[in-house]
Design a protein around this motif. Structure first.
Motif, PDB file in Angstrom:
ATOM      1  N   TYR A   1       0.805  -1.232   0.000  1.00 35.83           N
ATOM      2  CA  TYR A   1       0.000   0.000   0.000  1.00 35.83           C
ATOM      3  C   TYR A   1       0.839   1.283   0.000  1.00 35.83           C
ATOM      4  O   TYR A   1       0.275   2.374   0.059  1.00 35.83           O
ATOM      5  N   GLY A   2       2.144   1.140  -0.031  1.00 37.45           N
ATOM      6  CA  GLY A   2       2.968   2.338   0.123  1.00 37.45           C
ATOM      7  C   GLY A   2       2.869   2.905   1.530  1.00 37.45           C
ATOM      8  O   GLY A   2       3.094   4.105   1.743  1.00 37.45           O
TER       9      GLY A   2
ATOM     10  N   THR B   1       6.931  10.054   1.983  1.00 37.06           N
ATOM     11  CA  THR B   1       6.320   8.728   1.977  1.00 37.06           C
ATOM     12  C   THR B   1       6.838   7.940   0.780  1.00 37.06           C
ATOM     13  O   THR B   1       7.467   8.490  -0.129  1.00 37.06           O
TER      14      THR B   1
ATOM     15  N   ASN C   1       4.974   6.816  -1.456  1.00 39.44           N
ATOM     16  CA  ASN C   1       4.057   7.061  -2.563  1.00 39.44           C
ATOM     17  C   ASN C   1       4.645   8.139  -3.474  1.00 39.44           C
ATOM     18  O   ASN C   1       4.365   9.322  -3.337  1.00 39.44           O
ATOM     19  N   LYS C   2       5.493   7.728  -4.406  1.00 37.34           N
ATOM     20  CA  LYS C   2       6.217   8.677  -5.256  1.00 37.34           C
ATOM     21  C   LYS C   2       5.953   8.430  -6.735  1.00 37.34           C
ATOM     22  O   LYS C   2       6.852   8.594  -7.570  1.00 37.34           O
TER      23      LYS C   2
END
Length: 281
Positions: A25-26, A150, A152-153
């Motif tokens: 889920y990151g 995070t 999420n990149k």
């Protein structure tokens, strides 16, 4: 050799399962550190950003996660890789363990530390051609989550592919208000006359550790004024100078944006003052 929850392992021995929340889920964050001769640059700033980021993500911070404990784990990992007397790039990754759907089923926290050797011990100015363009396929969201590192990149990944396909060294990212927020791998500063401008955190730029160092340096300069204010794409071609920042490179001047070329005078001045700050810290 890597450090997984305090255990030194060969990279081939590390097993991340399909249930790892960082993978699935990151649900993870990270710090990128520059370490020279076993000294972590700006460690206090990195540590407090990490703690703040974990709180924002509602992670339960383990009792042992003191500044001294994590510093020891980082230095231990550098040492076993033979880099105690060299310059190293370190990635400290934190994830929320395994299991669950969107809702975690435990409060476990995992950490891993990976190191790579760096060439330069201190910061230098690279004035080779460095061309950027706007990445307009997707936009960043203003707000708190965009300011932390995070895992999420995906916008940064897609922007990097776009830059590679079009022979750019980097790309400028926009937020949903169509303001320029940062580059793919760091923060952005714009110089116009005696004013040095950088986007505010409210626009969604990364709360960069190097950004913080330069803000402190610039506010002490008698000849320049610092503004934390939104930057529109129209300002880019009117600027005298653009440069990007992160803790690994330090300051990277942008030499070209579309048909505009930029000077590097302020970036050169700031690199000198940055190295003085590093030596004194």
């Amino acid at each position: 050799m890597v450090n997984l929850n305090g255990t030194i392992l060969d990279q081939n021995e590390v097993n991340i399962t399909l249930e790892n929340r960082g993978y699935k889920y990151g649900d993870a964050l990270f710090e990128t550190l520059k370490v020279v001769h076993s000294k972590i640059f700006f460690w206090e700033d990195h540590y407090f950003r990490l703690m703040a980021s974990m709180r924002i993500l509602r992670m339960e911070i383990p009792m042992e996660f003191t500044m001294e404990f994590l510093e020891q784990e980082i230095i231990k990992t550098i040492s076993v890789n033979g880099l105690a007397k060299s310059a190293a790039r370190v990635r400290l990754n934190i994830d929320r363990g395994e299991g669950g759907k969107y809702t975690p089923i435990t409060k476990n926290i995992n950490y891993s530390i990976v190191v790579d050797e760096l060439e330069n011990e201190f910061y230098t100015i690279d004035t080779k051609p460095y061309t950027v363009d706007l990445f307009k396929d997707y936009y960043m969201s203003p707000g708190l989550l965009s300011t932390i590192k995070t895992n999420n990149k995906i916008i940064n990944v897609l922007g990097s592919i776009y830059a590679q396909e079009n022979s750019f060294e980097n790309c400028l990212l926009l937020n949903t208000n169509k303001n320029v927020v940062e580059v793919l791998n760091g923060n952005l500063f714009l110089v116009k006359g005696k004013t040095i401008k950088t986007p505010p955190l409210e626009d969604g730029c990364l709360k960069g550790v190097m950004r913080k160092q330069l803000i402190e340096i610039i506010t002490k300069l008698e000849d320049y004024e610092l503004l934390e204010a939104s930057i529109s794409p129209f300002e880019l071609q009117k600027a005298d100078e653009l440069f990007t920042t992160n803790v690994i490179t330090g300051i990277q001047p942008i030499t070209n944006y579309r048909k505009k070329s930029f000077t590097t005078h302020v970036a050169t001045l700031l690199v000198e003052k940055l190295n003085v700050k590093v030596r004194l810290s």
